[in-house]
Write an enzyme that holds these catalytic residues in place. Structure first.
Site, PDB file in Angstrom:
ATOM      1  N   GLY A 184       0.845  -1.205   0.000  1.00 11.45           N
ATOM      2  CA  GLY A 184       0.000   0.000   0.000  1.00 11.45           C
ATOM      3  C   GLY A 184       0.867   1.236   0.000  1.00 11.45           C
ATOM      4  N   SER A 185       0.271   2.362  -0.409  1.00 13.11           N
ATOM      5  CA  SER A 185       1.087   3.571  -0.495  1.00 13.11           C
ATOM      6  C   SER A 185       0.498   4.702   0.323  1.00 13.11           C
ATOM      7  CB  SER A 185       1.216   3.997  -1.959  1.00 13.11           C
ATOM      8  OG  SER A 185      -0.062   4.052  -2.528  1.00 13.11           O
ATOM      9  N   ASP A 186      -0.353   4.364   1.291  1.00 10.35           N
ATOM     10  CA  ASP A 186      -0.930   5.420   2.126  1.00 10.35           C
ATOM     11  C   ASP A 186      -0.232   5.468   3.492  1.00 10.35           C
ATOM     12  OD1 ASP A 186      -1.874   2.988   2.926  1.00 10.35           O
ATOM     13  OD2 ASP A 186      -3.966   3.555   3.065  1.00 10.35           O
ATOM     14  N   GLN A 188      -1.268   4.720   6.357  1.00  9.34           N
ATOM     15  CA  GLN A 188      -1.511   3.549   7.212  1.00  9.34           C
ATOM     16  C   GLN A 188      -0.545   2.417   6.882  1.00  9.34           C
ATOM     17  OE1 GLN A 188      -5.689   2.674   6.812  1.00  9.34           O
ATOM     18  NE2 GLN A 188      -6.291   4.503   7.935  1.00  9.34           N
ATOM     19  N   HIS A 444      15.398  26.642  23.966  1.00  9.10           N
ATOM     20  CA  HIS A 444      16.672  26.033  23.583  1.00  9.10           C
ATOM     21  C   HIS A 444      17.151  25.107  24.691  1.00  9.10           C
ATOM     22  CE1 HIS A 444      20.699  25.502  21.990  1.00  9.10           C
ATOM     23  NE2 HIS A 444      21.133  25.696  23.231  1.00  9.10           N
TER      24      HIS A 444
HETATM   25  C1  LIG Z   1      -5.751   1.804  11.335  1.00  5.65           C
HETATM   26  C2  LIG Z   1      -6.321   3.196  11.281  1.00  5.65           C
HETATM   27  C3  LIG Z   1      -5.565   4.268  11.741  1.00  5.65           C
HETATM   28  C4  LIG Z   1      -6.068   5.565  11.710  1.00  5.65           C
HETATM   29  N1  LIG Z   1      -5.312   6.585  12.185  1.00  5.65           N
HETATM   30  C5  LIG Z   1      -5.778   7.856  12.159  1.00  5.65           C
HETATM   31  C6  LIG Z   1      -5.010   8.922  12.705  1.00  5.65           C
HETATM   32  O1  LIG Z   1      -3.919   8.720  13.229  1.00  5.65           O
HETATM   33  N2  LIG Z   1      -5.516  10.176  12.652  1.00  5.65           N
HETATM   34  C7  LIG Z   1      -6.736  10.439  12.092  1.00  5.65           C
HETATM   35  O2  LIG Z   1      -7.134  11.607  12.065  1.00  5.65           O
HETATM   36  N3  LIG Z   1      -7.502   9.446  11.561  1.00  5.65           N
HETATM   37  C8  LIG Z   1      -7.051   8.162  11.591  1.00  5.65           C
HETATM   38  N4  LIG Z   1      -7.818   7.138  11.097  1.00  5.65           N
HETATM   39  C9  LIG Z   1      -9.100   7.465  10.429  1.00  5.65           C
HETATM   40  C10 LIG Z   1     -10.242   7.653  11.443  1.00  5.65           C
HETATM   41  O3  LIG Z   1     -10.425   6.473  12.185  1.00  5.65           O
HETATM   42  C11 LIG Z   1     -11.524   8.012  10.712  1.00  5.65           C
HETATM   43  O4  LIG Z   1     -11.281   9.100   9.854  1.00  5.65           O
HETATM   44  C12 LIG Z   1     -12.636   8.396  11.698  1.00  5.65           C
HETATM   45  O5  LIG Z   1     -12.956   7.318  12.536  1.00  5.65           O
HETATM   46  C13 LIG Z   1     -13.889   8.847  10.959  1.00  5.65           C
HETATM   47  O6  LIG Z   1     -14.817   9.290  11.894  1.00  5.65           O
HETATM   48  P1  LIG Z   1     -16.381   9.303  11.542  1.00  5.65           P
HETATM   49  O7  LIG Z   1     -17.075   9.772  12.770  1.00  5.65           O
HETATM   50  O8  LIG Z   1     -16.621  10.007  10.280  1.00  5.65           O
HETATM   51  O9  LIG Z   1     -16.751   7.760  11.255  1.00  5.65           O
HETATM   52  P2  LIG Z   1     -16.549   6.426  12.117  1.00  5.65           P
HETATM   53  O10 LIG Z   1     -15.485   6.544  13.112  1.00  5.65           O
HETATM   54  O11 LIG Z   1     -16.452   5.343  11.097  1.00  5.65           O
HETATM   55  O12 LIG Z   1     -17.931   6.300  12.911  1.00  5.65           O
HETATM   56  C14 LIG Z   1     -19.136   6.035  12.265  1.00  5.65           C
HETATM   57  C15 LIG Z   1     -20.070   5.326  13.247  1.00  5.65           C
HETATM   58  O13 LIG Z   1     -21.365   5.223  12.671  1.00  5.65           O
HETATM   59  C16 LIG Z   1     -21.924   3.978  13.017  1.00  5.65           C
HETATM   60  N5  LIG Z   1     -22.963   3.671  12.025  1.00  5.65           N
HETATM   61  C17 LIG Z   1     -22.797   3.459  10.683  1.00  5.65           C
HETATM   62  N6  LIG Z   1     -23.985   3.264  10.088  1.00  5.65           N
HETATM   63  C18 LIG Z   1     -24.937   3.372  11.065  1.00  5.65           C
HETATM   64  C19 LIG Z   1     -26.355   3.276  11.088  1.00  5.65           C
HETATM   65  N7  LIG Z   1     -27.055   3.059   9.967  1.00  5.65           N
HETATM   66  N8  LIG Z   1     -27.003   3.425  12.270  1.00  5.65           N
HETATM   67  C20 LIG Z   1     -26.313   3.657  13.423  1.00  5.65           C
HETATM   68  N9  LIG Z   1     -24.968   3.760  13.459  1.00  5.65           N
HETATM   69  C21 LIG Z   1     -24.292   3.629  12.301  1.00  5.65           C
HETATM   70  C22 LIG Z   1     -20.738   3.025  12.996  1.00  5.65           C
HETATM   71  O14 LIG Z   1     -20.991   1.872  13.777  1.00  5.65           O
HETATM   72  C23 LIG Z   1     -19.618   3.899  13.565  1.00  5.65           C
HETATM   73  O15 LIG Z   1     -19.482   3.749  14.958  1.00  5.65           O
HETATM   74  C24 LIG Z   1      -7.363   5.802  11.156  1.00  5.65           C
HETATM   75  C25 LIG Z   1      -8.142   4.725  10.697  1.00  5.65           C
HETATM   76  C26 LIG Z   1      -7.632   3.435  10.775  1.00  5.65           C
HETATM   77  C27 LIG Z   1      -8.487   2.278  10.306  1.00  5.65           C
HETATM   78  N1  LIG Z   2     -13.812   9.552   2.758  1.00  5.69           N
HETATM   79  C1  LIG Z   2     -13.749   9.788   1.468  1.00  5.69           C
HETATM   80  O1  LIG Z   2     -14.347  10.699   1.014  1.00  5.69           O
HETATM   81  C2  LIG Z   2     -12.945   8.917   0.557  1.00  5.69           C
HETATM   82  C3  LIG Z   2     -12.149   7.922   1.056  1.00  5.69           C
HETATM   83  C4  LIG Z   2     -11.428   7.131   0.157  1.00  5.69           C
HETATM   84  C5  LIG Z   2     -11.558   7.343  -1.196  1.00  5.69           C
HETATM   85  N2  LIG Z   2     -12.367   8.334  -1.628  1.00  5.69           N
HETATM   86  C6  LIG Z   2     -12.559   8.560  -3.054  1.00  5.69           C
HETATM   87  O2  LIG Z   2     -12.898   7.333  -3.643  1.00  5.69           O
HETATM   88  C7  LIG Z   2     -12.231   7.253  -4.894  1.00  5.69           C
HETATM   89  C8  LIG Z   2     -11.400   5.996  -4.975  1.00  5.69           C
HETATM   90  O3  LIG Z   2     -10.295   6.085  -4.086  1.00  5.69           O
HETATM   91  P1  LIG Z   2      -9.067   5.062  -4.226  1.00  5.69           P
HETATM   92  O4  LIG Z   2      -9.618   3.755  -4.633  1.00  5.69           O
HETATM   93  O5  LIG Z   2      -8.039   5.692  -5.100  1.00  5.69           O
HETATM   94  O6  LIG Z   2      -8.590   4.951  -2.715  1.00  5.69           O
HETATM   95  P2  LIG Z   2      -7.351   5.531  -1.976  1.00  5.69           P
HETATM   96  O7  LIG Z   2      -6.616   6.484  -2.816  1.00  5.69           O
HETATM   97  O8  LIG Z   2      -7.867   5.989  -0.675  1.00  5.69           O
HETATM   98  O9  LIG Z   2      -6.428   4.227  -1.780  1.00  5.69           O
HETATM   99  C9  LIG Z   2      -6.138   3.750  -0.444  1.00  5.69           C
HETATM  100  C10 LIG Z   2      -5.031   2.726  -0.467  1.00  5.69           C
HETATM  101  O10 LIG Z   2      -5.443   1.550  -1.146  1.00  5.69           O
HETATM  102  C11 LIG Z   2      -4.457   1.197  -2.078  1.00  5.69           C
HETATM  103  N3  LIG Z   2      -5.128   0.585  -3.216  1.00  5.69           N
HETATM  104  C12 LIG Z   2      -6.106   1.127  -3.950  1.00  5.69           C
HETATM  105  N4  LIG Z   2      -6.473   0.255  -4.922  1.00  5.69           N
HETATM  106  C13 LIG Z   2      -5.691  -0.843  -4.758  1.00  5.69           C
HETATM  107  C14 LIG Z   2      -5.573  -2.075  -5.441  1.00  5.69           C
HETATM  108  N5  LIG Z   2      -6.336  -2.373  -6.499  1.00  5.69           N
HETATM  109  N6  LIG Z   2      -4.661  -2.974  -5.015  1.00  5.69           N
HETATM  110  C15 LIG Z   2      -3.905  -2.703  -3.933  1.00  5.69           C
HETATM  111  N7  LIG Z   2      -3.975  -1.561  -3.251  1.00  5.69           N
HETATM  112  C16 LIG Z   2      -4.847  -0.627  -3.657  1.00  5.69           C
HETATM  113  C17 LIG Z   2      -3.749   2.477  -2.463  1.00  5.69           C
HETATM  114  O11 LIG Z   2      -2.438   2.228  -2.908  1.00  5.69           O
HETATM  115  C18 LIG Z   2      -3.730   3.173  -1.140  1.00  5.69           C
HETATM  116  O12 LIG Z   2      -2.637   2.731  -0.386  1.00  5.69           O
HETATM  117  C19 LIG Z   2     -11.422   8.519  -5.056  1.00  5.69           C
HETATM  118  O13 LIG Z   2     -12.127   9.455  -5.791  1.00  5.69           O
HETATM  119  C20 LIG Z   2     -11.264   9.022  -3.656  1.00  5.69           C
HETATM  120  O14 LIG Z   2     -11.141  10.423  -3.582  1.00  5.69           O
HETATM  121  C21 LIG Z   2     -13.047   9.128  -0.790  1.00  5.69           C
END
Ligand SMILES: Cc1cc2nc3c(=O)[nH]c(=O)nc-3n(C[C@H](O)[C@H](O)[C@H](O)COP(=O)(O)OP(=O)(O)OC[C@H]3O[C@@H](n4cnc5c(N)ncnc54)[C@H](O)[C@@H]3O)c2cc1C
Ligand SMILES: NC(=O)c1ccc[n+]([C@@H]2O[C@H](COP(=O)([O-])OP(=O)(O)OC[C@H]3O[C@@H](n4cnc5c(N)ncnc54)[C@H](O)[C@@H]3O)[C@@H](O)[C@H]2O)c1
Length: 466
Positions: A184-186, A188, A444
């Site tokens: 992956g290239s992100d 994470q 410092h």
């Molecule tokens: C491994 C990992 C590392 C990360 N590290 C970072 C970091 O260092 N810094 C950072 O800023 N971000 C990080 N993130 C990203 C971050 O976790 C998300 O951006 C964030 O959790 C998004 O918040 P949110 O409230 O939009 O959604 P979420 O946290 O996904 O919360 C959405 C909630 O809605 C609930 N839900 C969904 N549908 C329904 C429904 N129909 N009815 C009732 N409940 C529902 C779900 O159960 C969930 O609890 C990381 C993510 C991962 C996976």
């Molecule tokens: N929360 C959001 O709004 C959100 C989140 C993710 C993506 N998007 C949108 O969705 C669209 C698709 O995004 P994306 O698919 O480029 O995701 P991305 O750019 O978020 O990719 C995430 C990671 O998955 C890896 N990856 C993607 N396709 C892969 C494959 N076929 N094999 C192995 N690794 C793979 C990438 O290298 C990267 O490390 C874009 O327009 C993006 O802006 C929006």
């Protein structure tokens, strides 16, 4: 299942209790709104339960392992160093439990009703909550959609197998992988490679697209990976993987040449799919884009002005940083306050060894936007505090516009960069010029002096620079 005819009434309904949802709930309640939050799994969402907190805890353990290996340079000797995954998992559970209690206490303090169940819209002012044995209806004046997104693997590795890991499963491992391939290239993926290598796994890091950093930062990151014996395969695509009982074999294609690597586990980066399909958005008339994300205005409104959306369910965001800000804006707007979010200066941080942080434009992207740029560079090898802490790897870059001296961006790798970035974010938000950074005093010795000298080097004024 019992379906009630009676519809409960609430001023504000929030769907989703992650960082986006609970910040919206608390801000609206602080401003006098009567709020209910519907969560189908766990309050805190991905971030608290299986994302930011878990990954940063593992990164911290990794940092301590690397630091511990260096103790003898400080005259400290420890007899042996080992890592116990079960102890870290136990600590993770305790931290998550305590943080969840904290969020629930805050929701209680502001009288936010917590409703457990899965929400679907029934109309533009009504929502239904499925709770297994019953289905309750709620009438609302305003609502916030904060349902987040689901991490989804690419089709080539979509099968469920204990040897294939992704952001949802990596930090639940009970044992340290012997050999982890990270693809992956992100940010994470970079965190996963750096963390598991420091904890003791052999790591192969493979990626196809460019890493999301400034070229100088990427160069330093790859140098550090090499130093830490992480095997890197650049510009490669994962073609196939065959998991077995004891190992997993992965085929990569680089420059039309096939290469196979056998390891104990494969971690794969995922794309995010918005959690919108089950919401029945057609019933409330909220529009989505071609991927299913909900477009919002700078005030977090959807196309329905009384329905707001925040966080990962909206386009652009993939970070809790943004969900939190948008959640606060939604809460404040619902209470009639003036409040906006702007993606201009969102800090991007990677907790690798060494940490990486960036905000705003790189020199390259600024030139593409037509700016005549000045680039300030400072190497941590010339910073006194980096020398005494033995953390001299890294580079700090500040980009400004030559004509106006206004700061346009910051990119850094190295210890202290996660702290420095807050100064960079403020500089961008305030439209600061280099003199706003170079005039004040700095402690410092400190890593912050590298930020100062990077700004000074915009005009060749840095003292510790040859
Ligand atoms: C491994 C990992 C590392 C990360 N590290 C970072 C970091 O260092 N810094 C950072 O800023 N971000 C990080 N993130 C990203 C971050 O976790 C998300 O951006 C964030 O959790 C998004 O918040 P949110 O409230 O939009 O959604 P979420 O946290 O996904 O919360 C959405 C909630 O809605 C609930 N839900 C969904 N549908 C329904 C429904 N129909 N009815 C009732 N409940 C529902 C779900 O159960 C969930 O609890 C990381 C993510 C991962 C996976
Ligand atoms: N929360 C959001 O709004 C959100 C989140 C993710 C993506 N998007 C949108 O969705 C669209 C698709 O995004 P994306 O698919 O480029 O995701 P991305 O750019 O978020 O990719 C995430 C990671 O998955 C890896 N990856 C993607 N396709 C892969 C494959 N076929 N094999 C192995 N690794 C793979 C990438 O290298 C990267 O490390 C874009 O327009 C993006 O802006 C929006």
């Amino acid at each position: 299942m019992v379906v009630g005819d009676f519809s409960h009434e609430k001023e504000v309904i929030i769907v989703g209790g992650g960082p986006g949802g609970y910040h919206a709930a608390i801000r609206a309640a602080q401003l006098g709104k009567e709020v209910a939050i519907i969560e189908k799994n766990a309050i805190g969402g991905i971030c608290l339960n299986n994302g930011c907190i878990s990954s940063k805890l593992f990164a911290e353990a990794a940092k301590r392992m690397r630091d511990a290996a260096d103790l003898s340079s400080f005259g400290v000797t420890a007899s042996s160093l080992s890592f116990d995954m079960s102890a870290l998992q136990e600590r993770k559970e305790t931290i998550i439990t305590n943080l969840t209690k904290g969020v629930k206490a805050l929701l209680n303090k502001y009288h936010v009703e917590m409703i457990k169940g899965e929400a679907t819209f029934l109309a533009d002012n009504q929502i239904g909550v499925e709770r297994g044995e019953s289905f309750e209806k709620y009438q609302f004046e305003q609502a916030v959609i904060a349902t987040g997104a689901t991490y989804t693997r690419p089709d080539s590795v979509s099968m469920e197998h204990k040897r294939i890991l992704d952001p949802s499963t990596l930090y639940k491992l009970k044992e340290l992988p012997e050999h982890l391939i990270v693809y992956g290239s992100d940010y994470q993926a970079v965190e996963a490679a750096s963390t598991f290598s420091a904890l003791g796994s052999q790591v192969t890091f493979a990626y196809k697209d460019e890493l999301p950093y400034d070229p100088a930062v990427t160069k330093e990151l790859l140098r550090l990976m090499k130093k830490h014996k992480i095997k890197v395969i650049k510009e490669t695509s994962l073609e196939e993987c065959s998991p077995g009982d004891n190992d997993i074999t992965v085929s990569f294609l680089s420059d039309s040449k096939e290469k196979t690597v056998t390891a104990s586990h494969l971690y794969i980066s995922c794309t995010q799919k918005p959690n919108t399909p089950s919401l029945r958005l057609d019933a409330c008339g909220v529009n989505t884009d071609e991927y299913g994300f909900i477009p919002i205005t700078p005030t977090t409104e959807t196309n329905q002005p009384h329905i707001f959306a925040v966080g990962d369910v909206t386009p652009n965001s993939e970070l809790a940083v943004e969900s939190i800000k948008q959640g606060k804006v939604a809460g404040e707007r619902m209470a009639g306050e003036k409040s906006e979010w702007d993606p201009y200066a969102i800090p991007q941080v990677t907790h690798a060894i060494r940490p990486i942080a960036s905000v705003g434009l790189t020199a390259e992207s600024a030139r593409k936007e037509g700016f005549d740029v000045a680039v300030g560079n400072f190497s941590l090898s010339a910073n006194g505090y980096a020398a005494l802490t033995n953390k001299k790897e890294g580079v700090i870059k500040i980009i400004s516009e030559k004509k106006t001296d206004v700061i346009l961006g910051f990119q850094a790798i190295g210890e202290g960069s996660v702290e420095m970035i807050s100064q960079a974010v403020q500089s961008l938000e305030m439209g600061a010029r280099d003199e706003d950074i170079t005039y004040p005093f700095y402690p410092h010795p400190s890593f912050n002096e590298a930020w100062l000298e990077a700004a000074e080097s915009l005009k060749n004024k840095a003292v510790h620079r040859v």
